[in-house]
Scaffold this motif. Structure first.
Motif, short mmCIF file in Angstrom:
data_model
loop_
_atom_site.label_atom_id
_atom_site.label_comp_id
_atom_site.label_asym_id
_atom_site.label_seq_id
_atom_site.Cartn_x
_atom_site.Cartn_y
_atom_site.Cartn_z
N LEU B 55 -1.30 -13.39 -7.14
CA LEU B 55 -0.62 -12.15 -6.74
C LEU B 55 -0.79 -11.99 -5.24
N LEU B 56 0.34 -11.99 -4.53
CA LEU B 56 0.31 -11.73 -3.09
C LEU B 56 0.57 -10.25 -2.90
N VAL B 57 -0.37 -9.53 -2.33
CA VAL B 57 -0.15 -8.10 -2.12
C VAL B 57 -0.11 -7.82 -0.62
N THR B 58 0.87 -7.04 -0.22
CA THR B 58 0.95 -6.63 1.17
C THR B 58 1.00 -5.11 1.21
N GLY B 59 0.64 -4.54 2.32
CA GLY B 59 0.80 -3.10 2.52
C GLY B 59 -0.43 -2.30 2.18
N PRO B 60 -0.47 -1.06 2.68
CA PRO B 60 -1.66 -0.23 2.53
C PRO B 60 -1.68 0.62 1.25
N VAL B 61 -0.89 0.32 0.26
CA VAL B 61 -0.82 1.00 -1.04
C VAL B 61 -0.44 2.48 -0.90
N VAL B 62 0.84 2.71 -0.92
CA VAL B 62 1.37 4.07 -0.93
C VAL B 62 1.05 4.69 -2.30
N LYS B 63 0.82 6.01 -2.31
CA LYS B 63 0.38 6.65 -3.55
C LYS B 63 1.32 6.38 -4.72
#
Lengths: 220, 144, 410
Positions: B55-63
């Protein structure tokens, strides 16, 4: 569109003639960049809330305006809505921005919709409702736009008063979830540091300094 | 279970954007296209988490994306490896304080490989994938 | 939504929300009748990072790095607009050389962005060969951007008052080589995209946006121009070096003789704009004056100037996707009192509704991609039919699109 193009001064005059005292302030700013310093013009018109709609209709007679966006400021005792339009797009070096500023007192934050004149305004009106707590009267779609459904009622991120975002809602990402089980970073020993400094390069001196600072932080 | 080493399957990755600026997305796709071409080694992006190993995850995790990230994570079959691409997923990066972020990623799901950079270069992403592959092989060895 | 799902016809198709645009990742809901879209609706906000709110707590020197990261593809566009707005509030002049460097970087960004988009559009049609070809040729622009700015994405080159790196004489050769490469490529690109029978069949009269709709929905950039709206901030509203350059808006009727406002026209506009950007960079390199590249190199001096700045200003720029608009108000503090960002996709998203209604489900990927909303918004699609829920992946949606291409080719 049919008439000849008006100069920025003439456009301001059209509005001051039509609305008189309803216009609190009208000014033109220009900016010249590049080598040839060709100017672009920005027209700012500060107008009463009740006159905004007729003023927009007047603007539409001059040229069908492109609505860039509606922005808003919290000035303390009131909110300022700024409707940024551009006219005369499609003419080389001839486009002006026209900004209508409307001041809303905080005890009566209502503004009529303009989506019947410019349907594309819906997005930015929805955003103003959730970000500033302004009620857009007769808005065809009053759902939230960017904020999540569970975002608390009565909190408006762009407000600078007590309805702004409270501190407990702000998450400091940098401070969260630091892995605690990492091996300690290698520390340059004192003797090595002396040798490095003896070589005399400034870069090495800075490098030699760093680990000791980090060591201090770890001890805290 | 591996029949032989040569029968080992290729690494398939699922990419999840948790509210990133798009920079990492672009670099991930750029990694897959001809100049770098990791598809030579069977590494490719897939459209469903159920097919993925990585799993490639990008970004700061929006709510809004937090429950979706958890759901995607759960749908990936074990053994799985999570790779966090980009500075904002690691520590928030430029988005270090916000009312609408729930990150960083390792606050939501466990992360195995971190690839720093804003955005990381394709070479960096490939290096991270190699590390992820090593970890995946180790995890596969641990399976009964 | 749950009430609608109980009905067999029309059934509801939600798409999304995994979508990587800046604040416009989108969750679609379609009312379908068979294969036809009756009604389209969407909800953005899955990537709302509260950038404007963060910006009102930071100073403009910090914000320029935040604006780079509003959108990874058009990073320099937001930074340029923001810096221009702040410079006007501060009433400072930017050196002419910096204006030219800004324009050169912005045009290189347009080249890479449009070629990137062309590849994605080909992918949505099931033409992956072209995706890989486009992205391969795009790498040359990325190399030059890296040479000039030090980074492939999020260049960080613009500072309030100027730019942070100069273009040195020894870099000119590399830039010219790259431009020649794209000039030579123009005919080939136009041929593979525009003369391809399949692309014509899939894109002609698909996702139509009329001239009137484009005006009323406030669309910008290539999307508006493809519908025949003559609008280009670079031409209409002189800023940076654009006032000095020979430039006119690219409209589809100049190439095709007519404007239909469909997906095909949007491809035409973007491909021709690649060539326009090459021409603009050449003009910039010819005209670029010598001199300083920044108004003030020392950050503390810039910071203290913020504290003296009062007023409000607008910064605009024509990004690859259309007009970017920044409004900044400063009241003698280090951080701005108000900062409003209007990205180009913000204006363009509403045009999806008239484009999509009446089209087939297999057309969703290409129509959605045709406004260049920063790609893959269709990562996960859930189909709700007869109250049952099934997950439809992006692969399947692309497969539907590919199958439609095959059907047409028969």
């Amino acid at each position: 569109m049919s008439e000849a193009r008006l100069t920025p001064e003439e456009i301001v005059e059209v509005f001051t003639r039509e609305f008189g005292d309803g216009i609190r302030e009208a000014r033109i700013t220009e900016r010249r960049e590049g080598s040839k310093k060709i100017a672009n013009y920005n027209i700012w018109i500060d107008i009463d809330r009740d006159l905004f709609r007729p003023a927009l209709e007047k603007l539409m007679e001059i040229h069908f305006p492109h609505l860039a966006v509606v922005s808003g400021s919290d000035l303390g005792d009131g909110l300022e809505l700024l409707y940024h339009f551009t006219i005369y797009y499609g003419t080389r070096h001839g486009e002006y921005t026209v900004t209508f500023t409307v001041l809303l007192p905080k005890d009566d934050l209502r503004m009529p919709t303009i989506t019947d004149l410019i349907p594309g305004a819906l997005f930015t009106e929805r955003e103003k409702q959730e970000m500033l707590g302004i009620e857009i009267v007769d808005i065809p779609d009053s759902r939230r736009l960017f904020l999540p459904e569970e975002f608390p009622e009565g909190v408006y991120p762009w407000r600078k008063d007590e309805t702004g975002v409270p501190d407990h809602m702000v998450k400091d990402l940098w401070a969260v979830g630091r892995p605690a089980n990492r091996p300690a970073r290698p520390v340059v020993k004192k003797e090595e540091q002396g040798e490095v400094q003896a070589e005399g390069t400034t870069e090495a001196a800075v490098k030699g300094k760093k680990p000791s600072e980090e060591e201090e932080q770890r001890h805290e | 279970m591996n029949i032989t080493k040569s029968f080992n399957r290729s690494l398939w990755a699922f990419h999840f954007n948790s509210g990133s600026c798009n920079g990492c997305e672009i670099e991930i796709v750029a990694t897959l296209t001809p100049r770098y071409d990791p598809e030579r080694f069977g590494i490719k992006l897939v459209g469903s988490p159920k097919h993925a190993d990585l799993l490639l995850v990008t970004g700061p995790v929006v709510k809004k994306m937090r429950p979706r990230l958890l759901r995607v994570y759960e749908q990936i079959p074990d053994p799985k490896v999570v790779m966090c691409v980009g500075a904002c997923g690691i520590s928030g990066g430029p988005f270090y304080d916000s009312y609408n972020l729930d990150g960083p990623i390792d606050d939501v799901i466990p992360v195995d490989v971190y690839v720093p950079g804003c955005p990381p270069r394709p070479e960096g992403i490939i290096f991270g994938v190699v590390r992820a592959l090593q970890k995946l092989e180790r995890l596969q060895g641990e399976l009964p | 939504m749950s009430d609608d799902t109980k009905k067999a016809v029309p059934y509801t198709v939600p798409i999304g929300p995994t979508h990587p645009a800046l604040k416009e990742p989108v969750m679609f809901t379609f009312q379908m009748e068979g294969e036809r879209i009756l009604k389209a609706d969407f909800a953005p906000g899955q990537a709302h990072r509260a950038i404007e709110w963060m910006g009102m707590r930071r100073n403009p020197v910090q914000i320029v790095h935040l604006t780079d990261r509003i959108c990874g593809i058009c990073g320099v566009s937001h930074t340029l607009s923001f810096a221009r707005a702040v410079e006007q509030v501060m009433e400072i002049e930017v050196p002419e050389r910096a204006d030219y460097i800004r324009a050169i970087i912005a045009e290189f960004e347009r080249i890479q962005s449009h070629i990137l988009w062309a590849g994605v559009a080909a992918h949505e049609l099931g033409y992956d060969t072209l995706l890989h070809l486009s992205w391969r040729v795009r790498e040359f622009a990325m190399d030059v951007l890296e040479l000039l700015t030090g980074n492939r994405v999020n260049y960080g080159i613009i500072q309030v008052g100027g730019v942070r790196r100069d273009i040195t004489p020894d870099q000119h050769e590399t830039i010219h080589n790259c431009l020649d490469y794209y000039s030579d490529l123009k005919a080939k690109l136009l041929q593979v995209f525009l003369e391809d029978k399949t692309i014509q069949m899939r894109c002609r009269d698909c996702g139509v946006l009329t001239h009137e709709e484009a005006l009323k929905l406030c669309t910008v950039g290539p999307t508006a121009r493809a519908s025949g709206v003559k609008m280009d901030v670079r031409v209409d509203y002189p800023y940076a070096a654009y006032g000095d350059l020979e430039i006119s808006p690219v409209l589809p009727d100049a190439y095709l003789g007519e404007t239909r406002g469909d997906v095909y026209d949007r491809i035409v506009v973007r491909l021709l704009e690649v060539d326009q950007s090459v021409d603009l960079i050449r003009q910039c390199l010819d005209l670029i004056p010598a001199g300083d590249i920044t108004w003030e190199a020392k950050i503390p001096k810039i910071l203290s100037a913020f504290k003296k700045a009062h007023g409000e200003a607008i910064g605009r720029h024509e990004a690859p996707r259309g007009e970017v608009f920044h409004y900044v108000r400063m009241d003698g503090k280090e951080h701005p009192t108000t900062w409003k960002v209007k990205a180009s996709s913000y204006s363009n998203l509403m045009s999806w509704i008239p484009m999509l209604e009446g089209e087939q489900i297999a057309d969703i990927p290409i129509v959605v991609a045709s406004i260049d909303p920063c790609l893959s918004c269709t990562d996960r699609v859930a189909i709700v039919r007869d109250g049952r829920r099934g997950i439809m992946t992006k692969e399947e949606l692309t497969r539907l699109s590919v199958e439609k291409t095959r059907r047409l080719m028969r």
